[in-house]
Design a protein around this motif. Structure first.
Motif, PDB file in Angstrom:
ATOM      1  N   GLY A  89      -7.990  -6.748 -40.930  1.00 57.14           N
ATOM      2  CA  GLY A  89      -8.898  -6.322 -39.875  1.00 57.14           C
ATOM      3  C   GLY A  89      -9.254  -4.856 -40.008  1.00 57.14           C
ATOM      4  N   LEU A  90     -10.377  -4.473 -39.383  1.00 53.60           N
ATOM      5  CA  LEU A  90     -10.814  -3.079 -39.363  1.00 53.60           C
ATOM      6  C   LEU A  90     -10.420  -2.430 -38.045  1.00 53.60           C
ATOM      7  N   ARG A  91      -9.768  -1.269 -38.144  1.00 54.10           N
ATOM      8  CA  ARG A  91      -9.426  -0.466 -36.977  1.00 54.10           C
ATOM      9  C   ARG A  91      -9.752   0.982 -37.301  1.00 54.10           C
ATOM     10  N   ASP A  92     -10.650   1.571 -36.509  1.00 56.47           N
ATOM     11  CA  ASP A  92     -11.073   2.957 -36.748  1.00 56.47           C
ATOM     12  C   ASP A  92     -11.552   3.156 -38.184  1.00 56.47           C
ATOM     13  N   GLY A  93     -12.261   2.154 -38.709  1.00 62.36           N
ATOM     14  CA  GLY A  93     -12.872   2.270 -40.016  1.00 62.36           C
ATOM     15  C   GLY A  93     -11.961   2.044 -41.199  1.00 62.36           C
ATOM     16  N   ARG A  94     -10.686   1.698 -40.968  1.00 60.95           N
ATOM     17  CA  ARG A  94      -9.793   1.438 -42.095  1.00 60.95           C
ATOM     18  C   ARG A  94      -9.148   0.068 -41.938  1.00 60.95           C
ATOM     19  N   THR A  95      -8.740  -0.486 -43.064  1.00 59.15           N
ATOM     20  CA  THR A  95      -8.222  -1.843 -43.083  1.00 59.15           C
ATOM     21  C   THR A  95      -6.722  -1.869 -42.834  1.00 59.15           C
ATOM     22  N   ILE A  96      -6.305  -2.821 -42.011  1.00 58.51           N
ATOM     23  CA  ILE A  96      -4.892  -3.091 -41.753  1.00 58.51           C
ATOM     24  C   ILE A  96      -4.699  -4.598 -41.886  1.00 58.51           C
ATOM     25  N   ALA A  97      -3.676  -4.984 -42.620  1.00 59.63           N
ATOM     26  CA  ALA A  97      -3.334  -6.404 -42.740  1.00 59.63           C
ATOM     27  C   ALA A  97      -2.457  -6.800 -41.558  1.00 59.63           C
ATOM     28  N   TYR A  98      -2.529  -8.080 -41.171  1.00 61.23           N
ATOM     29  CA  TYR A  98      -1.720  -8.522 -40.036  1.00 61.23           C
ATOM     30  C   TYR A  98      -1.129  -9.902 -40.291  1.00 61.23           C
ATOM     31  N   ALA A  99       0.069 -10.094 -39.749  1.00 66.33           N
ATOM     32  CA  ALA A  99       0.719 -11.401 -39.715  1.00 66.33           C
ATOM     33  C   ALA A  99       1.274 -11.554 -38.313  1.00 66.33           C
ATOM     34  N   ALA A 100       0.769 -12.519 -37.565  1.00 66.62           N
ATOM     35  CA  ALA A 100       1.070 -12.615 -36.142  1.00 66.62           C
ATOM     36  C   ALA A 100       1.543 -14.011 -35.767  1.00 66.62           C
ATOM     37  N   GLN A 101       2.717 -14.081 -35.166  1.00 66.84           N
ATOM     38  CA  GLN A 101       3.199 -15.344 -34.603  1.00 66.84           C
ATOM     39  C   GLN A 101       2.545 -15.562 -33.242  1.00 66.84           C
TER      40      GLN A 101
END
Length: 448
Positions: free
Chosen positions: A296-308
């Motif tokens: 996902g994009l947050r403040d113009g930078r990419t962060i990967a996520y793994a969510a239960q």
């Protein structure tokens, strides 16, 4: 490989390129001389190649070059199925190798638009060994930290699926595309055709998304932006949603975490990211709807996520999370994990699917992560099934969460206590967010 008649419903290599980009610069063909009838001196092969070239206007079964997809420059490999069924021969291998070299040299993502029936029979084992060549190039590109995205067109079968397709970091498929290692002419006579489709491969965890042709440009554009906007900074801790009052007792914490109205993973992901795209499936035959993974994009930078998502996590969910964390590490993308599960699924199907090995895989992925991992416990933190996704030294909790070695009801049962002792047991387990801070298990409480 037979010479298929042009199917007006099947877009050509260049028509497919036009679906995703307005700008394309073709790579020059690699140098080298080839025998008129190929390496096996297959009688009539040269004439078949000449007819394919005349009919399609292409020199080989792939067209390779640099393109701009949305806002991202990329190297693109587009298969021409009209050229001997999009089959892979030695010249095809030359072109694919050159495309990978371009991607690594210029650090551009590589997109493969695949439509192939497999290896070219008229070149025998030399054609089949191109799969080893393609696999080697794919590994070198991955080791260089360059992302690879595959789009499965109709058909994607044989070695093209087993290398460029299934070996990509992200896999998209067009609806109705035939996808499978076995082509339509070599399957068992009683095989169910529905099992060899893009939709079936998605359901089995082998494809990340099935995307209609008219949405392909936008979807590819988003995913390429996500895969090329990395930053080494850790993911910020999300703000706590919902009630921010701390629980007074251990059982209060359990009730707050189990409350149906409590915000779940989707609410946190929607609040945290402006745009996101999911990766789906464990590539081993399974999907777990109770685990969301992606970028996902947050403040113009990419962060990967793994969510239960609050359900008991199944082996496919753990394996998908591990795949996501390893991919993020290769691309230099920080990871956010959201913990919310009563525990790992423990039914017979889960055990048969490898619950223990799958959980071990996530523990190992987090422990060996090349990038910062940030964790927020947003609900239930049930035993090792929750801890597997938690970052050592960088785990936070929300006020409406708990983390425990075991659920208090099960703890009381194991200790042979009466049901009336469950509340007391919850207090003794010290599972409240504030208890976890005091114990040093979490760094802090989000929103407090």
């Amino acid at each position: 490989m037979s010479e298929p008649a042009k199917n007006p419903q099947r877009p050509t290599a260049r028509e497919t390129l036009a679906l995703i980009t307005d700008e394309f610069t073709e790579l020059p063909p690699p140098e080298g001389r080839h025998k008129p009838d190929g390496p096996l001196d297959w009688q009539g092969y040269g004439a078949s190649v000449a007819r394919a070239a005349e009919r399609t206007g292409e020199r080989e079964s792939v067209v390779c070059g640099q393109a701009v997809v949305g806002e991202t420059r990329a190297v693109v490999i587009s298969f021409e199925f009209g050229f001997l069924g999009g089959s892979l021969g030695t010249r095809t291998g030359d072109l694919i190798e050159a495309a990978h070299e371009q991607a690594r040299t210029h650090r551009l993502p590589l997109v493969s638009l695949i439509a192939t029936g497999g290896s070219r029979m008229q070149e025998g084992m030399l054609a089949l060994t191109q799969l080893q060549r393609v696999a080697r190039q794919s590994v070198r590109t991955a080791e260089a930290g360059v992302p690879q995205v595959a789009v499965l067109r109709d058909p994607t079968t044989g070695g093209g699926w087993a290398t460029l397709g299934a070996g990509a970091d992200m896999i998209l498929a067009l609806p109705g595309a035939q996808v499978g290692f076995a082509g339509s002419r070599v399957r068992p006579a009683d095989a169910d055709p529905a099992a060899y489709t893009a939709q079936a491969q998605f359901a089995s965890g082998h494809v990340d998304a099935v995307v209609p042709a008219e949405e392909l440009r936008a979807e590819l554009s988003l995913r390429l932006r996500l895969l090329t906007s990395a930053s080494p900074l850790p993911a910020p801790v999300p703000k706590a949603l919902g009630d921010t009052a701390l629980p007074k007792t251990g059982w209060d914490a359990v009730l707050a975490a189990r409350a149906p109205e409590r915000p779940r993973a989707d609410a946190y992901l929607d609040a945290y990211f402006t745009e996101r795209a999911e990766v789906s499936g464990d590539r081993c035959g399974g999907r777990d709807p109770g685990v969301r993974c992606g970028f996902g994009l947050r403040d113009g930078r990419t962060i990967a996520y793994a969510a239960q998502c609050g359900t008991a996590t199944r082996p496919a969910g753990y394996r998908t999370a591990a795949r996501l964390i390893r991919l993020a590490g290769r691309l230099g993308v920080p990871v956010l994990t959201l913990v919310d599960t009563p525990g790992a699924a423990n039914d017979a199907a889960a055990e048969s699917a490898g619950a223990g090995p799958a959980i071990a895989e996530v523990f190992a992925a987090v422990a060996s992560a090349r990038v910062p991992v940030t964790t927020l416990v947003i609900g239930e933190g049930g035993s090792g099934g929750a801890l597997a996704l938690a970052a050592p030294g960088n785990t936070w909790a929300t006020p409406s969460s708990y983390f425990s070695v075991i659920a208090p009801e099960l703890a009381a049962a194991i200790l042979k206590r009466p049901d009336s002792a469950v509340h007391e047991t919850a207090d003794q387990l010290r599972l409240r967010p504030q208890d976890l801070v005091d114990l040093g298990v979490v760094r802090g409480i989000a929103g407090v």
